[in-house]
Design a protein around this motif. Structure first.
Motif, PDB file in Angstrom:
ATOM      1  N   GLY A  60      37.518  45.351  38.410  1.00 56.56           N
ATOM      2  CA  GLY A  60      38.585  44.588  37.728  1.00 56.56           C
ATOM      3  C   GLY A  60      37.931  44.606  36.385  1.00 56.56           C
ATOM      4  O   GLY A  60      38.779  44.499  35.363  1.00 56.56           O
ATOM      5  N   THR A  61      36.701  44.545  36.164  1.00 52.69           N
ATOM      6  CA  THR A  61      36.050  44.592  35.096  1.00 52.69           C
ATOM      7  C   THR A  61      36.477  45.870  34.091  1.00 52.69           C
ATOM      8  O   THR A  61      36.635  46.108  33.003  1.00 52.69           O
ATOM      9  CB  THR A  61      34.293  44.479  34.953  1.00 52.69           C
ATOM     10  OG1 THR A  61      34.273  43.197  35.510  1.00 52.69           O
ATOM     11  CG2 THR A  61      34.018  44.502  33.510  1.00 52.69           C
ATOM     12  N   ASP A 157      45.721  40.503  32.237  1.00 55.92           N
ATOM     13  CA  ASP A 157      44.442  40.350  33.195  1.00 55.92           C
ATOM     14  C   ASP A 157      45.163  39.601  34.516  1.00 55.92           C
ATOM     15  O   ASP A 157      45.096  38.457  34.532  1.00 55.92           O
ATOM     16  CB  ASP A 157      43.351  39.671  32.540  1.00 55.92           C
ATOM     17  CG  ASP A 157      42.232  39.472  33.507  1.00 55.92           C
ATOM     18  OD1 ASP A 157      42.228  39.656  35.016  1.00 55.92           O
ATOM     19  OD2 ASP A 157      41.132  39.067  33.107  1.00 55.92           O
ATOM     20  N   GLN A 160      43.688  37.828  39.273  1.00 49.10           N
ATOM     21  CA  GLN A 160      43.976  36.807  40.037  1.00 49.10           C
ATOM     22  C   GLN A 160      45.413  36.469  40.566  1.00 49.10           C
ATOM     23  O   GLN A 160      45.821  35.668  41.194  1.00 49.10           O
ATOM     24  CB  GLN A 160      43.483  35.261  39.664  1.00 49.10           C
ATOM     25  CG  GLN A 160      41.812  35.375  39.117  1.00 49.10           C
ATOM     26  CD  GLN A 160      41.472  34.079  38.732  1.00 49.10           C
ATOM     27  OE1 GLN A 160      42.092  33.105  38.687  1.00 49.10           O
ATOM     28  NE2 GLN A 160      40.230  34.101  38.238  1.00 49.10           N
ATOM     29  N   SER A 185      41.967  43.236  40.125  1.00 47.97           N
ATOM     30  CA  SER A 185      40.786  43.286  40.683  1.00 47.97           C
ATOM     31  C   SER A 185      40.722  43.207  42.141  1.00 47.97           C
ATOM     32  O   SER A 185      41.694  42.264  42.794  1.00 47.97           O
ATOM     33  CB  SER A 185      39.796  42.081  40.194  1.00 47.97           C
ATOM     34  OG  SER A 185      38.797  41.901  41.365  1.00 47.97           O
ATOM     35  N   LYS A 190      39.388  38.289  46.226  1.00 52.54           N
ATOM     36  CA  LYS A 190      40.725  38.162  45.769  1.00 52.54           C
ATOM     37  C   LYS A 190      41.780  38.136  46.911  1.00 52.54           C
ATOM     38  O   LYS A 190      41.490  38.437  47.997  1.00 52.54           O
ATOM     39  CB  LYS A 190      41.083  39.325  44.722  1.00 52.54           C
ATOM     40  CG  LYS A 190      39.950  39.258  43.893  1.00 52.54           C
ATOM     41  CD  LYS A 190      40.300  38.193  42.848  1.00 52.54           C
ATOM     42  CE  LYS A 190      39.663  38.253  41.335  1.00 52.54           C
ATOM     43  NZ  LYS A 190      38.328  37.743  41.168  1.00 52.54           N
TER      44      LYS A 190
HETATM   45  C1  LIG Z   1      40.293  36.731  35.526  1.00 51.49           C
HETATM   46  C2  LIG Z   1      39.387  37.754  36.117  1.00 51.49           C
HETATM   47  N1  LIG Z   1      39.131  38.740  35.129  1.00 51.49           N
HETATM   48  C3  LIG Z   1      38.429  39.914  35.588  1.00 51.49           C
HETATM   49  C4  LIG Z   1      37.597  39.865  36.665  1.00 51.49           C
HETATM   50  C5  LIG Z   1      36.847  40.981  37.017  1.00 51.49           C
HETATM   51  O1  LIG Z   1      36.835  41.576  38.222  1.00 51.49           O
HETATM   52  P1  LIG Z   1      35.980  42.264  39.036  1.00 51.49           P
HETATM   53  O2  LIG Z   1      34.819  41.332  39.515  1.00 51.49           O
HETATM   54  O3  LIG Z   1      36.587  43.145  39.922  1.00 51.49           O
HETATM   55  O4  LIG Z   1      35.101  43.314  38.129  1.00 51.49           O
HETATM   56  C6  LIG Z   1      37.858  38.744  37.493  1.00 51.49           C
HETATM   57  C7  LIG Z   1      37.146  38.766  38.924  1.00 51.49           C
HETATM   58  O5  LIG Z   1      36.031  38.802  39.213  1.00 51.49           O
HETATM   59  C8  LIG Z   1      38.749  37.694  37.152  1.00 51.49           C
HETATM   60  O6  LIG Z   1      39.027  36.673  38.109  1.00 51.49           O
END
Ligand SMILES: Cc1ncc(COP(=O)(O)O)c(C=O)c1O
Length: 371
Positions: A60-61, A157, A160, A185, A190
């Motif tokens: 998700g990042t 984003d 969630q 993500s 999740k």
């Molecule tokens: C609001 C939000 N943005 C971005 C992310 C990043 O996702 P990831 O952990 O899959 O890199 C998350 C979750 O971890 C998140 O809750």
């Protein structure tokens, strides 16, 4: 009886055979990189999101970082966002070369405030990143025109909020449908979780989709030829197989979360100390988190810990106050609603497999603290 904040093992038991069979197909084929499951997942998630394209990536990042990179930000370029979110929302703005501009949130939903966005727009603003926090959508019908009117890309984003939707002018709009891009993500916790890291970007824009596909594969549309410098952010085929096997259950799981939320809210509603989460009437909330506001939050945490009740604070230190962003010059008092929220929120177990008995334990434990 102890109650965990989340019980992934309970979910695993209920879907084990399907997921292991899907993984076995990939393993038997020994095709781990960009196998057909990746493209199938992209199609399925794009359909769920009412978008033309899905671009799977490693997390998700990265789903945030790749579209932010595609903005070609220059030093001093500003990206408006919320400070009441997971770190990745702003960390990726920084890593893409931009400066996060943090604005305050709506006190009812915890989502970014459209008025605050409008007030923060400057000639240096290059984009807006909205977070659909805890599983309900921000008011896209107000934020969309703010961005469009100034030609600003809008990133949703949706880490969630997979499957969350909002009724706008009589039509249900999905998370990720109305922004320039939407991100997801599939972190294991999740609502739709992989068995490792995974993410995905959705968009309606053909040209942007092509660029994002390139950026996730070292900036090349043909092997060994590179139009620009990208990175390796492929989604593992095994993770795509896991997600495809779990996807048919998502709506049922989201519904179970809504049911659990309604039960909590019925129990806590009217309580003088406990303020249950408010659902914006236009929203279909997916309750990634069930987050209440309470007085004496830290003491309640200690009480729940003693009783064996899982809980968490999302988020104890808002991003504008993080040491790594000290140079941006924010302090206590910069974002009063965000700060009041971070000091008073606590999230309770809401996962679909939570039993009534377990939920009653949580309710009793919370209520007994305030007696
Ligand atoms: C609001 C939000 N943005 C971005 C992310 C990043 O996702 P990831 O952990 O899959 O890199 C998350 C979750 O971890 C998140 O809750």
């Amino acid at each position: 009886m102890t109650v965990p904040l989340l019980d992934l093992v309970a979910q695993y038991r209920s879907i084990k055979d399907d997921v292991l069979a899907a993984m076995a197909t990939v393993i038997e084929r020994q095709g781990f990189i960009m196998g057909p499951e990746v493209a199938r997942l992209e199609t399925e998630i794009a359909r769920l999101s009412h978008t033309k394209h899905g671009i799977a990536c490693a997390s998700g990042t990265d789903a945030l970082l790749l579209p932010l990179k595609a903005l070609d930000l220059r030093p001093g370029d500003e990206v408006i966002t919320t400070a009441f979110t997971f770190f990745a929302t702003a960390g990726t703005i920084h890593n893409a070369g931009g400066t996060p501009v943090f604005v305050d949130i709506d006190p009812v939903t915890f989502n970014i405030s459209p008025e605050a966005i409008e007030a923060a727009i400057t000639p240096r603003t290059r984009a807006i990143v909205v977070v659909h926090l805890f599983g309900q959508l921000a008011p896209m019908e107000r934020i969309g025109p703010l961005a469009a009117g100034r030609g600003l890309p809008l990133i949703e984003d949706g880490a969630q909020s997979i499957g969350a939707r909002r009724k706008i002018e009589g039509t249900w709009r999905m998370s990720g449908e109305l922004g320039t891009v939407g991100t997801l993500s599939f972190f294991p916790t999740k609502n739709l979780g992989a068995w490792g890291d995974a993410g995905l970007i959705v968009t309606q824009d053909d040209g942007l989709a092509e660029r994002l596909r390139r950026l996730r594969l070292h900036g090349g549309s043909r092997q060994y030829f590179h139009e620009e410098v990208g990175t390796n952010s492929r989604l593992d085929t095994l993770q795509a197989a896991v997600l495809l096997a779990k996807l048919p259950h998502l709506e049922r799981w989201n519904e179970a979360r809504r049911r659990n939320a309604a039960r909590y809210t019925a129990a806590f509603g009217g309580h003088p100390a406990i303020c249950p989460p408010q659902v914006d009437p236009a929203n279909d909330h997916i309750f990634h988190q069930y987050t209440v506001r309470v007085p004496q939050r830290d003491e309640l945490q200690a009480h729940l810990k003693e009783k064996g009740i899982g809980h968490a604070v999302y988020y104890p230190l808002a991003l504008h106050l993080q040491p790594c962003f000290a140079h941006l010059g924010y302090g206590r008092g910069s974002l009063p609603v965000t700060e009041a929220s971070m000091d008073s929120v606590i999230s309770l177990p809401i996962y679909p497999e939570l039993t009534r008995e377990q939920q009653d334990r949580v309710i009793d434990a919370v209520q007994s603290f305030y007696q």
